[in-house]
Write a protein that holds these residues in place. Sequence first.
Motif: not given
Length: 261
Positions: A198-205
């Motif tokens: 939830l702390m990470a950029a969803p597209g990057a994940v």
Amino acid sequence: MAIRVEHDGAGIATLWLARAEKHNALDAAMITGLTEAATSLGSNRDVRVVLLRAEGRTFCAGGDLGWMQAQMKAERATRMAEAGKLAKMLGALDQMPKPLIGVAQGNAFGGGVGLLAVCDVAIAATGTLFGLTETRLGLIPATIGPYVVARLGAKARQVFSSPRLFDADEALSLGLIAQAVPADTIGAAMAAHADPYLMAAPGAVARAKALGRQLHGAVDGAAIDASIQALADQWETREAEAGIKAFFDKTKPPWMPRDPR
């Protein structure tokens, strides 16, 4: 209802296997439901992480007995089509552009092991039992095979052709699961794995997940086709016929010792 989906409103969705009365065994309805859910959750911008869980005491007992019995009576083309649906479901979960965290309890046999193998992270309650039990029935772990071998690597040979059951400690050593915890701490373990996303950029994940699969060697179409072919071939053997019949008749198949050792 074979599956159900819950949203917590904060980005975490839970995909539930919901056939507790059947030990969450995989049948046609559940296979279709999981495929559709993987597609829907994967495209939902509000979903950041997906938890794969199971209602009841058992994570997944493998293939539904009625479904298997129907395969025994079906023609080769029908068997291959059904195996293809299972392969499509596993592929949809494997390629879903959202982190997938599996949570197992009770038993995870056959297809249940396959479901854990397509998760990015799998955790289990201590006391969970695992097994690739297909050969006991005269079958083989075919359609799930590419994903199980991709997860376990060379260690897959220790369990792939044996129907023996193994515990959470061995599942951890094999690489099938990442963590084994007491049942009453499952919630905290899930949060420890899910919350950082939830702390990470969803597209990057999503792109990192796709790149990780590519670098590791993503399961390709040729492997999937070979697994479907292998399963169809095995269904046509006398062993499969005898094994399934013995299971439903509650007798021993011909290859099993008559007297326990």
